[in-house]
Design an enzyme around this catalytic site. Sequence first.
Site, PDB file in Angstrom:
ATOM      1  N   ILE A  77       0.832  -1.320   0.068  1.00 34.59           N
ATOM      2  CA  ILE A  77      -0.010   0.057   0.091  1.00 34.59           C
ATOM      3  C   ILE A  77       0.805   1.389  -0.075  1.00 34.59           C
ATOM      4  O   ILE A  77       0.766   2.187  -0.911  1.00 34.59           O
ATOM      5  CB  ILE A  77      -0.943   0.127   1.329  1.00 34.59           C
ATOM      6  N   GLU A  78       1.872   1.352   0.852  1.00 31.40           N
ATOM      7  CA  GLU A  78       2.482   2.319   1.197  1.00 31.40           C
ATOM      8  C   GLU A  78       3.834   2.257   1.886  1.00 31.40           C
ATOM      9  O   GLU A  78       3.966   1.159   2.577  1.00 31.40           O
ATOM     10  CB  GLU A  78       1.662   3.556   2.023  1.00 31.40           C
ATOM     11  N   GLY A  80       6.090   4.184   4.408  1.00 32.92           N
ATOM     12  CA  GLY A  80       6.069   5.411   5.499  1.00 32.92           C
ATOM     13  C   GLY A  80       7.670   5.589   6.042  1.00 32.92           C
ATOM     14  O   GLY A  80       8.336   4.540   5.820  1.00 32.92           O
ATOM     15  N   SER A  81       7.678   6.207   6.726  1.00 37.31           N
ATOM     16  CA  SER A  81       8.736   6.485   7.581  1.00 37.31           C
ATOM     17  C   SER A  81       9.261   5.476   8.429  1.00 37.31           C
ATOM     18  O   SER A  81      10.394   4.892   8.760  1.00 37.31           O
ATOM     19  CB  SER A  81       9.137   7.777   8.401  1.00 37.31           C
ATOM     20  N   TYR A  82       8.025   4.886   9.236  1.00 44.40           N
ATOM     21  CA  TYR A  82       8.629   3.805  10.034  1.00 44.40           C
ATOM     22  C   TYR A  82       8.274   2.393   9.698  1.00 44.40           C
ATOM     23  O   TYR A  82       8.375   1.326  10.287  1.00 44.40           O
ATOM     24  CB  TYR A  82       7.968   4.348  11.526  1.00 44.40           C
ATOM     25  N   GLY A  83       7.869   2.184   8.410  1.00 42.28           N
ATOM     26  CA  GLY A  83       7.232   0.942   8.128  1.00 42.28           C
ATOM     27  C   GLY A  83       6.716   0.793   6.755  1.00 42.28           C
ATOM     28  O   GLY A  83       6.128   1.911   6.259  1.00 42.28           O
ATOM     29  N   ILE A  84       6.753  -0.547   6.218  1.00 37.70           N
ATOM     30  CA  ILE A  84       6.113  -0.540   4.794  1.00 37.70           C
ATOM     31  C   ILE A  84       4.542  -1.346   5.107  1.00 37.70           C
ATOM     32  O   ILE A  84       4.553  -2.215   6.040  1.00 37.70           O
ATOM     33  CB  ILE A  84       6.863  -1.595   4.067  1.00 37.70           C
ATOM     34  N   VAL A  85       3.732  -0.633   4.522  1.00 37.90           N
ATOM     35  CA  VAL A  85       2.297  -1.383   4.583  1.00 37.90           C
ATOM     36  C   VAL A  85       1.871  -1.923   3.497  1.00 37.90           C
ATOM     37  O   VAL A  85       1.843  -1.694   2.571  1.00 37.90           O
ATOM     38  CB  VAL A  85       1.334  -0.122   4.991  1.00 37.90           C
ATOM     39  N   ASP A 196       0.953  13.518  15.641  1.00 37.05           N
ATOM     40  CA  ASP A 196       1.141  13.613  14.150  1.00 37.05           C
ATOM     41  C   ASP A 196      -0.326  13.662  13.525  1.00 37.05           C
ATOM     42  O   ASP A 196      -0.250  12.617  12.449  1.00 37.05           O
ATOM     43  CB  ASP A 196       2.019  12.471  13.905  1.00 37.05           C
TER      44      ASP A 196
HETATM   45  N1  LIG Z   1      -4.644  -0.125   8.353  1.00 36.62           N
HETATM   46  C1  LIG Z   1      -4.427   0.255   7.174  1.00 36.62           C
HETATM   47  N2  LIG Z   1      -5.344   0.148   6.310  1.00 36.62           N
HETATM   48  C2  LIG Z   1      -4.879   0.631   4.921  1.00 36.62           C
HETATM   49  N3  LIG Z   1      -3.928   1.516   4.529  1.00 36.62           N
HETATM   50  C3  LIG Z   1      -3.162   1.727   5.528  1.00 36.62           C
HETATM   51  C4  LIG Z   1      -3.481   1.347   6.832  1.00 36.62           C
HETATM   52  N4  LIG Z   1      -2.442   1.564   7.599  1.00 36.62           N
HETATM   53  C5  LIG Z   1      -1.683   2.279   6.979  1.00 36.62           C
HETATM   54  N5  LIG Z   1      -2.112   2.528   5.746  1.00 36.62           N
HETATM   55  C6  LIG Z   1      -1.492   3.289   4.596  1.00 36.62           C
HETATM   56  O1  LIG Z   1      -0.028   3.265   4.862  1.00 36.62           O
HETATM   57  C7  LIG Z   1       0.273   4.757   5.043  1.00 36.62           C
HETATM   58  C8  LIG Z   1       1.461   4.731   5.927  1.00 36.62           C
HETATM   59  O2  LIG Z   1       1.318   4.010   7.222  1.00 36.62           O
HETATM   60  P1  LIG Z   1       1.583   4.892   8.723  1.00 36.62           P
HETATM   61  O3  LIG Z   1       1.170   6.220   8.697  1.00 36.62           O
HETATM   62  O4  LIG Z   1       1.165   4.022   9.524  1.00 36.62           O
HETATM   63  O5  LIG Z   1       3.027   4.491   8.380  1.00 36.62           O
HETATM   64  P2  LIG Z   1       4.362   5.636   9.038  1.00 36.62           P
HETATM   65  O6  LIG Z   1       5.525   4.631   8.487  1.00 36.62           O
HETATM   66  O7  LIG Z   1       4.116   5.775  10.157  1.00 36.62           O
HETATM   67  O8  LIG Z   1       4.135   6.685   7.811  1.00 36.62           O
HETATM   68  P3  LIG Z   1       4.579   8.099   7.724  1.00 36.62           P
HETATM   69  O9  LIG Z   1       5.897   8.195   8.567  1.00 36.62           O
HETATM   70  O10 LIG Z   1       4.731   8.389   6.197  1.00 36.62           O
HETATM   71  O11 LIG Z   1       3.305   9.044   8.332  1.00 36.62           O
HETATM   72  C9  LIG Z   1      -0.888   5.303   5.450  1.00 36.62           C
HETATM   73  O12 LIG Z   1      -0.908   7.022   4.924  1.00 36.62           O
HETATM   74  C10 LIG Z   1      -1.962   4.899   4.752  1.00 36.62           C
HETATM   75  O13 LIG Z   1      -2.096   5.103   3.336  1.00 36.62           O
END
Ligand SMILES: Nc1ncnc2c1ncn2[C@@H]1O[C@H](COP(=O)(O)OP(=O)(O)OP(=O)(O)O)[C@@H](O)[C@H]1O
Length: 401
Positions: A77-78, A80-85, A196
């Site tokens: 899906i995406e 992010g800075s802390y993980g891959i979703v 955040d």
């Molecule tokens: N439960 C979920 N269902 C669907 N998509 C999700 C879910 N959790 C996260 N995502 C997708 O993944 C993206 C990144 O997730 P998240 O913000 O938890 O990660 P992060 O690494 O902390 O991101 P960042 O540092 O970029 O804010 C979200 O903006 C969303 O598009």
Amino acid sequence: MTSKWERIKDNDGFAAEDVRREQEWRKRRKLEKQKKQAELLHKESYSSFDVRSFILNQSGQLHSCDSIDSYEVLNKIEEGSYGIVYRARDKRNKNIIALKKVKLEKDYVEGFPITSLREIQSLKLVQHDNIVKLLDVVTGRSGKDVYLVMEFMEHDLATLLKDMPEDFLQSEVKTLMLQLLAAVATLHHHWFVHRDLKPSNLLMNNTGEIKIADFGLARSLGEPKPQLTRLVVTLWYRAPELLLGAPSYGKEIDMWSVGCIFAELLTRSPLFNGRSELDQLSKIFNFLGYPTHESWPQFFLLPHASQVKQPSVKSQHSQLRSAFPFLTAAGHDLLSRLLTLNPAHRITAEEALQHPYFTEAPRPKDPRFFPTFPSKAKGEHRKEWNRRSDEEYTHTQRPPN
Ligand SMILES: Nc1ncnc2c1ncn2[C@@H]1O[C@H](COP(=O)(O)OP(=O)(O)OP(=O)(O)O)[C@@H](O)[C@H]1O
Ligand SMILES: [Mg+2]
């Protein structure tokens, strides 16, 4: 007397012995290194497992000790800075879920990143219909990777606001805001700050529900307010007291972000899109006016206050009114209370939930009657979007507001 040749032969013997010893020493070093690495790996996975079981043991809510093998990854899906979703399917019951793979980098607590630890702890401690559900924490095949298993949501609000063919209706904005405020009120009631809040951390499903996600920066607050890092909240949603270097802060920083999100839900573009902290501050003050000794006495004592140039605009609400001409007086009032410069006077989530904006016409829309949108997270495309949304827009009974 040994001849030159014999001496050389002897030396050769010594040399050969040296080489043999050297090779043995190297072999031993390599083995020792491998052993150390294996120990480290074991320690890391043990630590991750330890943290995981510690967290799991805190409540009986989560299932125990599943592995990633129980899930079939469908698509990314995406990142992010802390993980891959990832979007994935639970092989046992065919449910679609989201997997957030924890990035094992810096700031470890016993081999586990502090942000993920915070995310797990806060998601487990604060549960609400409008906070994303953490279903499990599972380990990867090596035992080293850790994945957060969460309910899957079709959209995040940042992507949706960018791609949707037309604005949310006022009645829809009210429903979204009520859900957001209810979740924030619960968080704050439990003495947690999210730190955040922004559209990309707000997830939405196809039944009009939104849920707060990404608790990587969340933490609990004690009284008196602890000295906390100011490196929180994405710049555009960051409260003025943080930008001005306030030594302590509280739940009010989340309410500022909620104000910025409210404005963005109305116009589909960020309200204050600064390029630097100073630029962000000047955008805020140009829009809302410069604080006075009456409106925010402590402002003048804040570390960076002297660096901000006083803008020409003096009136507190003039820009706000003209930027949102379609908003009712109650709507303006709520927005200006959320975007109050002085954190001590900023509205709380509890108070905002009672605001008359939510009871005046048009009334908040039942989430079940929200239009549905193609989901990028599911790999649905713009073509489907246009076709489906056209259909939806003609088939959904949408009141004028
Ligand atoms: N439960 C979920 N269902 C669907 N998509 C999700 C879910 N959790 C996260 N995502 C997708 O993944 C993206 C990144 O997730 P998240 O913000 O938890 O990660 P992060 O690494 O902390 O991101 P960042 O540092 O970029 O804010 C979200 O903006 C969303 O598009
Ligand atoms: Mg995020």
